[in-house]
Each structure stands twice: as C-alpha cells, then as structure tokens.
Write a protein that holds these residues in place. Structure first.
Motif, PDB file in Angstrom:
ATOM      1  N   CYS A 272       0.927  -1.117   0.042  1.00  0.00           N
ATOM      2  CA  CYS A 272       0.163  -0.208  -0.056  1.00  0.00           C
ATOM      3  C   CYS A 272       1.063   1.176  -0.117  1.00  0.00           C
ATOM      4  O   CYS A 272       1.885   1.369   0.910  1.00  0.00           O
ATOM      5  CB  CYS A 272      -0.824   0.027   1.190  1.00  0.00           C
ATOM      6  N   CYS A 283      -6.500  -0.201   1.367  1.00  0.00           N
ATOM      7  CA  CYS A 283      -5.544   0.645   0.502  1.00  0.00           C
ATOM      8  C   CYS A 283      -6.389   1.608  -0.356  1.00  0.00           C
ATOM      9  O   CYS A 283      -7.479   1.444  -0.767  1.00  0.00           O
ATOM     10  CB  CYS A 283      -4.659  -0.212  -0.452  1.00  0.00           C
ATOM     11  N   CYS A 286      -1.796   2.107  -4.595  1.00  0.00           N
ATOM     12  CA  CYS A 286      -0.580   0.810  -4.453  1.00  0.00           C
ATOM     13  C   CYS A 286       0.723   1.428  -4.869  1.00  0.00           C
ATOM     14  O   CYS A 286       1.015   2.462  -5.525  1.00  0.00           O
ATOM     15  CB  CYS A 286      -1.192  -0.274  -5.273  1.00  0.00           C
ATOM     16  N   ARG A 290       2.036  -2.968  -8.639  1.00  0.00           N
ATOM     17  CA  ARG A 290       0.811  -3.508  -7.864  1.00  0.00           C
ATOM     18  C   ARG A 290      -0.211  -2.577  -8.415  1.00  0.00           C
ATOM     19  O   ARG A 290      -0.071  -1.338  -8.784  1.00  0.00           O
ATOM     20  CB  ARG A 290       0.877  -3.590  -6.402  1.00  0.00           C
ATOM     21  N   TRP A 292      -4.589  -1.411  -7.935  1.00  0.00           N
ATOM     22  CA  TRP A 292      -5.581  -1.368  -6.752  1.00  0.00           C
ATOM     23  C   TRP A 292      -7.033  -2.189  -7.381  1.00  0.00           C
ATOM     24  O   TRP A 292      -7.101  -1.989  -8.400  1.00  0.00           O
ATOM     25  CB  TRP A 292      -5.790   0.078  -6.507  1.00  0.00           C
ATOM     26  N   CYS A 297      -4.229  -4.575  -2.964  1.00  0.00           N
ATOM     27  CA  CYS A 297      -3.157  -4.241  -4.119  1.00  0.00           C
ATOM     28  C   CYS A 297      -2.924  -5.743  -4.686  1.00  0.00           C
ATOM     29  O   CYS A 297      -2.175  -6.552  -3.867  1.00  0.00           O
ATOM     30  CB  CYS A 297      -1.790  -3.537  -3.363  1.00  0.00           C
ATOM     31  N   GLN A 311      -5.726   0.985 -11.761  1.00  0.00           N
ATOM     32  CA  GLN A 311      -6.922   0.611 -10.723  1.00  0.00           C
ATOM     33  C   GLN A 311      -7.606  -0.546 -11.627  1.00  0.00           C
ATOM     34  O   GLN A 311      -7.752  -0.353 -12.987  1.00  0.00           O
ATOM     35  CB  GLN A 311      -7.703   1.755 -10.480  1.00  0.00           C
TER      36      GLN A 311
END
Length: 803
Positions: A272, A283, A286, A290, A292, A297, A311
């Motif tokens: 996060c 979170c 991220c 990673r 979101w 994440c 995302q």
C-alpha cells in the motif's frame, strides 16, 4: 515422519504388525477402571470378590464365587467382614454394635498410627503402642515419619540452589524480588510481581530495591506523552490535529502510513502506498508494480475487472472480461448461455450473424443467413445464387441457376441455360454446337478425348463425354433405358451422395449422404448433422441434434437444450425442472446470475458461540470461527448474515472499495467477508459498556432463528498495580486486605474491575487440593472462590482472607 516415530509419540501405545498386514498399528496399553489408569500387566482388586488384569488396553476381570457358603446355627448369624468376599458365621452376642462400621468378634483395626483396637466377645479392647528409646547415629536426627507411630532416625534433607546448599526449613533471598524456602528437600521460590507504572510515568529502581517507584516523565513542550528515556521523542502530541510519527509531531503522515484513532501514524499493509487503516483491504493507492482492486493491491485484475490508471475497475455484471464499465464493453460473458455481440452479452446473435467461440460475427455481404458456427452462407439475398457455401451474382461456367442454387450442366455442355443436353450454350473441345446440342464425329458409344481421338465409353454407356474435372469420361445415357448413369458407369439407381436430375445422377454437396439437389441435403455423413439442408459440425445456438442427427430448435426462451430438456434459459426466464419459467415460485430460490430456480425447503441454521473482545476506542475484526452456519439445500457462499440489531456502543462496519461502510439494520454480509476480515467492530470512545449484535441468516427466501454475539469491552491498557505487599494473616481469623497492602488504578472508565485468584494458598502436595483460604468480597460476605482451583474475583479494591 516414519510410522515408528508416529507411534512412539502417542502416549500409552506400542507398535505391532499383525499377520497378513502391510503396515503396523498403534495398540493402546493402558486400561481405565473407575477413573484410574493401569499399565499393561497391572493387576488390581475392583472389589473384595473381583480381580482384574490389564491386557493390551483391555481389562480382563474374574469374580470369585462363594460356593461353600456356611450354614449358621441358631445362635450364629451370617456376616461378610469388611474387605472379605465370602460370608462366615459368628455368634450373635459377639458383635460390637457401638463401632462404625459394625465390628465382629476377632476384628482388629487401627485407630491411629500408635493405637489399635479389637472386638472380643462384643466388647472393644484398645491398646496403645509404647515406643522404645532410640539413639541416632552421627549425622541423623530423630523425626516423626508419616504413617509411623514412633519417631525414626533419618538423615536431614537439604536443597541445592545454584552453588549453595540449604538445610530443610531454610529461607533465603536470591534477589531483591524473590524469596525461596527449602521444604522437605525441594526448593520453593516466590517472585514478587512489580506493578505497571501508569501512562506518563516510568520505573525508577535503585540498587537493592525490588520494584522501586513510578516517577513522572517530564516531556518536551510539544509532547503530551513521550519516551521515558527521551523527553523529546513524542508518543502523543499536545497540539490538536498533530500526529505523532518517529518521535515528531507532524501535520500529515508519510507515504505508506495512515493517521490512527490515537493521533499517531500507523504503517499501511504491504504494497500500500497510502491507506486509511492497517488491513490489506483499506488501501487507497498501491506501490509501483501493484494494481488497486477494491481496496487491495494485487498483481493482476482477474475476471470481472478492467485496468485503468493502475486501478482494477469492475466490469458490467453481464461481462466476465471487458474494456470498460459499460454494458457494450464486454470482451467475454459472465453467463455461459450468453453470446458476445458487438460488445454486448445477449441471448442470441440473430439473423446475418454466425457464432464462433461464443462471439457473433457478421455473415459475408451477399449472405442472407449463415450456416451454424460458420461463415459459409446458408441462404442468399434475392438476385444472387448459392454455390458451395457462397452467394454469387451468377453461376460459374458449367452451372446454371435453379431454385436460387447453381446446378451442374449436362455433361455435354461447357456452359448451358438448363440441365438438358439441348440446353448447351457452348461445347467442350472437339464438339460442335448445333441447335443447343453438342455433337462430334465419333461414333455412338465413343467420346472425343483431350488429344482429339475417339475413345470408347464404358460398358453399358450409350453416350458419354469427357470429364472436365479429371481423366476419363462422364456417361450421359445408358444402353439399358432402365439404368441411369452415375460416376462413369450405369446402374439401376444413383449411388450414395448423388441425386437424379434430368435422368442423370449428379453429386450432392460435400459431407452429404443423401439429397434432393444443391443445398437440399436430407441426410449427412457421420459425424456431421443436418441444419437447413446443409451438413455442419454442430447445430449451433438454440438447437440440438435429434436421434437422426437432424438439428431441431429448442423450446421458446431456451438457449441450450438436449432432446427432451432445456439446459440454459434466456435473460427473461429461469431454468426449473428442465423448462424455462418466468417466475420460480414458492419453494425455490431465484439465481439471477446463473438463471436457475434452486429448490429451497430448508432454512439456514445459525449458531454463535464465543465473545468478541475489543479494547476501549479500538477496532477488532469479527472472527469467522464463532459462527456455525449451515443450509441443507443452499451452498454456504450463497448465504448472507443480516443485521437485525446493530451495536449501541459503536459501529459494525464492512470494508468496501478501501473504506469502511457502516452496517445498519437489514444490511448484510457474507461468510467470505468474515473469513477475509472485512467485517469489524469499531468501539466508540463516548461509551463504555458491553454490547451485542443480533443477526439472522438467509438464503434469499428463508431465514434462520435470531442469534447474537456479545462484545466484551476491555480497558485499553491493563490496570496499574500501585501496591502489592505481603499480607500477614492470623490463623482462624479474618484479615482485611487494605490499600496499604493491595491497591490498583484502572486506565479506563470501567467500574467492574476484578481480582483473579490464580493460585490458592492451600494448593500443595499434602493438602490434596482442599481449600483452607477464601477471598471475601468487601461489599458482600460471599467468597470470591468457592471451589479449590477455580478462578474467582472481587469487585472492590480491598477484600478479606479467611484462613
């Protein structure tokens, strides 16, 4: 671990391999009789007449029978002495009736270790033993030994503690907080527990002291609380709105940290970049590498999500994968019965489209309809003709149009206007066109070959012409008028894969076993099936092959079916007992996702066991293991827990998209939410009380009985013990425990502080766990401990000890 190691780890078992067995077994050696354990080979007497032996975990007992019972005289009575099995006769007047139990003539028993008695002629006679003078040897002392009448010479016991030897009865202090005794050769030590200092103070211990004293920490001006060893290192900040991080008071937390309810900066979960809580599903952003996804994440978005600006956003409910959130942005469908058409998941492709890999594709421009799951044409638009799966403006050379399909010309024609030999428009090499007929100089029964020579037709063939698709000839008329020409020879009927037209056998379409003309197949070669006059590999959407491999349409609203039952229904209906219905009705659950009616006669069963402990002003996840949830006809992932009575001392929340959503009355959550830790209780600082949450489970139609779990609120920090001094108690009297001996201070607002007894004063080897002390509540004359070994409590700061 080997079988031998596993066997040896089990207490009271041995490893034994029986005959004709591959693996050994663990056999139990211990026997249990009247709550006592016996080892293999042990013998014991269950009662005066029964003797038992432990044989490999089983008690084998034998009972003595008194076959020779005596026959007593008139002045005698039959009795069974204490500890004896069989009866005997004694004189009636020789019974000592004043003793309990009753004694008989000749009985001898001990009253104490130094006194014994006997029953003689109905009278009790007792004697006391006389101890002789004993002189002990050097190094021995005279002591009373348990179970003996007279004192014995024994060597005095001693204890070894570290490098020192202590005599029995000695007391010493190994350190300022400990005291040890030598009791019958055993070292027994007691360590004093020092009280915890209240917040904002620290322990100051000088040499030789045990606990020292709690001194107030003088923090810097920015701190309301600081480290005892560093007054400038803030644990809490004094200024409103400031957050404590790394000993400093800051306006906002660093990346990967979040502001806690205690105005400090807590670390976010791994991966996060920013968050609102320490859990992995709170979170907001991220770290690089990673993505979101709903507060998590993750490495990949997975099904049902699409990627945008790092995302993972949810697709439309009809999409299994997508390029956006719209209904027309699907890449694949979530419902197995749907097909993908121009980005939308619908029931069927419709006209002028064909299906491949569950996706609709447009037919070629001249096609009116396509064959199932193929881009080949099935029918053509007006003004075009069908030829080998294509729709053409006109038939190619060697064919003519008949019923909107291209049919082969007469074998004598290179091109034609019809199927007869007199309908030729042009001829093959070596032939001349005369009034629509192609003629040659060759005799009857001969044809002009590609080299220009006359060659004989086959046996039985009256007229033949060169084969334009290969070598040899094609027969057009047989010598025998009852025969028809087919594949270069004459026979009574057309062969398989041919049809008769203009008295000539012409070939059916590819994979067709029997037909009536082009695109008019009536039976296909295995494994092909017949659909609209064409031989295809599958019947396609909303069709099924019958026993004769002919494609039939499913019933209305049915998307997939077998010969008798529907397997999948469209978006307006639900599958119920093999048919599609608009409403599932009573006794069924409507599964909107899979378009099913599931039988539902059993309500869910919900039980809750256990408490949920939460510290004052804190957050705690609701554990899944306190719930027992079952349903006989509904899968657990389809069940929901509905909130009937929310808590009063805080909020029940569920993590959603990285934030906590308050669960009010009639809101619900799932077992998976519990297992993932998404459901939590947030205690309010404004209240201090125990609470409960009332729930019931539902499968969408039926409900369980109500159940609840209790929330136990505890102080955020343990009570601080201010005094804990030794208590001097007078035997046989009550001694008051005052604040000068025991005193503590609670950090919370609770008035229900408790003192738990962890060990009773009388619990030792000689007392056989008999209680001789009790802690009495100050407000009521009732013991806080009423059974030895059970923890009790007092609800005041002072109490009493009865000895």
């Amino acid at each position: 671990m080997s079988l031998l190691e596993k066997a040896m780890k089990e207490k009271g078992t041995t490893l034994e391999r029986s005959e004709n067995a591959c693996c050994p077994k663990c056999l139990h050696n211990k026997c249990v009789d009247a709550d006592r354990e016996y080892e293999h080979g042990d013998q014991w007497q269950r009662d005066p007449c029964t003797f038992c032996t432990c044989v490999r975990g089983a008690a084998e007992c034998r009972t003595r029978s008194c076959v020779d019972a005596p026959r007593c005289r008139r002045n005698e009575k039959q009795i069974t002495r204490l500890g004896e099995c069989c009866p005997e006769c004694v004189l009636k007047e020789s019974v000592c009736v004043d003793e309990h139990p009753i004694r008989y003539h000749g009985d001898i028993w001990n009253v104490s270790s130094c006194e014994y008695c006997m029953c003689k002629n109905s009278k009790v006679q007792c004697r006391r033993a006389t101890c002789e003078y004993v002189r002990c040897q050097k190094g021995e002392v005279l002591q009373q030994v348990a179970g003996r009448c007279c004192q014995q010479c024994v060597k005095p016991r001693h204890c070894q503690h570290g490098d020192f030897t202590h005599q029995d009865g000695d007391t010493w202090h190994p350190d300022p907080c400990s005291v040890c005794n030598c009791e019958e050769g055993k070292v027994v030590c007691y360590k004093r527990a020092c009280p915890l200092c209240p917040r904002g103070t620290y322990h100051s211990v000088t040499q030789g002291q045990c606990c020292g004293q709690c001194l107030k920490v003088e923090c810097s001006s920015a701190c309301s609380e600081c480290l005892p060893t560093n007054p400038s290192h803030c644990v809490r900040c004094k200024e409103f709105g400031k957050l404590a991080q790394d000993g400093l008071c800051v306006d906002q937390c660093k990346d990967t940290f979040y502001p806690t309810r205690d105005n400090t900066c807590g670390a976010c979960a791994e991966f996060c970049q920013s968050c609102v809580d320490q859990s992995s599903f709170h979170c907001l952003l991220c770290r690089p590498g990673r993505l979101w996804k709903d507060g998590y994440c993750v490495e990949q978005c997975g099904h049902g999500f699409y990627l945008r600006n790092s995302q993972c956003l949810a697709c439309h409910s009809t999409c299994s994968s997508c390029s956006g959130s719209g209904r027309s942005q699907c890449l694949s469908c979530s419902y197995a019965g749907h097909v993908l058409h121009q980005g939308r998941c619908i029931d069927s492709c419709g006209a002028r489209f064909f299906l491949q890999s569950q996706e609709c594709f447009a037919c070629p421009p001249f096609c009116r309809t396509c064959q199932p799951n193929s881009e080949k044409c099935a029918t053509c638009h007006s003004g075009t003709v069908f030829f080998n799966g294509n729709c053409l403006p006109a038939c190619p050379k060697g064919f003519y149009s008949r019923q909107s399909s291209c049919t082969a010309c007469h074998p004598s024609c290179a091109s034609c206007s019809g199927g007869r030999h007199s309908s030729c428009l042009s001829c093959h090499h070596g032939y001349d066109l005369r009034r629509g007929t192609c003629l040659s100089l060759c005799a009857e029964g001969q044809y002009v070959s590609a080299s220009g020579q006359c060659k004989a037709c086959g046996r039985g063939c009256k007229y033949c012409f060169p084969n334009t698709e290969g070598e040899g000839f094609v027969c057009s008329q047989c010598v025998d008028s009852g025969f028809v020409p087919t594949v270069g020879q004459c026979g009574p009927r057309c062969q398989q894969g041919f049809y008769l037209q203009d008295n000539i056998c012409k070939g059916c379409d590819e994979q067709c076993e029997q037909c009536e003309g082009p695109a008019r197949c009536t039976r296909c070669l295995p494994p092909f099936v017949l659909a609209d006059g064409h031989c295809v590999q599958t019947c396609g959407h909303q069709r099924y092959p019958d026993s004769e491999r002919i494609c039939r349409f499913c019933d209305r609203h049915c998307l997939q079916c077998s010969e008798k039952v529907c397997l999948m229904c469209d978006s307006r209906t639900f599958l119920k007992d093999g048919t599609c219905v608009g409403v599932c009705g009573t006794g069924f659950i409507t599964d909107y996702k899979n378009r099913l009616c599931q039988a539902n006669v059993s309500p869910p069963v919900l039980r809750v066991s256990g408490l949920v402990y939460v510290k004052e002003g804190s957050i705690v996840p609701i554990p899944a293991d306190i719930f027992y949830l079952r349903d006989a006809d509904t899968a657990s992932d389809k069940l929901r827990l509905v909130v009937l009575g929310p808590p009063n001392s805080g909020h029940l929340v569920k993590a959603l998209h990285g934030h906590d959503q308050v669960l009010g009355q009639e809101d619900h959550f799932t077992v998976q939410d519990l297992q993932e830790g998404k459901v939590r209780f947030v205690h309010s600082r404004r209240t201090w009380r125990n609470d409960k949450v009332i729930l019931r489970a539902t499968d969408g139609a039926l409900y369980s009985e109500e159940a609840f779990f209790v929330i136990q609120v505890t102080a955020k920090e343990p009570p601080a013990v201010l005094k804990n001094e030794p208590l001097t108690a007078i035997g046989g009297e009550k001694t008051i425990i005052r604040r000068e001996v025991l005193d503590f201070q609670s950090s919370g607002r609770s008035v229900n502080n408790k003192i738990y007894i962890l060990q009773d004063l009388s619990q030792n080897d000689d007392s056989e766990n008999q209680c001789h002390t009790e802690l009495i509540a100050n407000t009521r004359d009732q013991p806080a401990v009423n059974q030895c070994g059970l923890p009790g409590h007092s609800n005041g700061r002072s109490g009493q000890v009865r000895s």
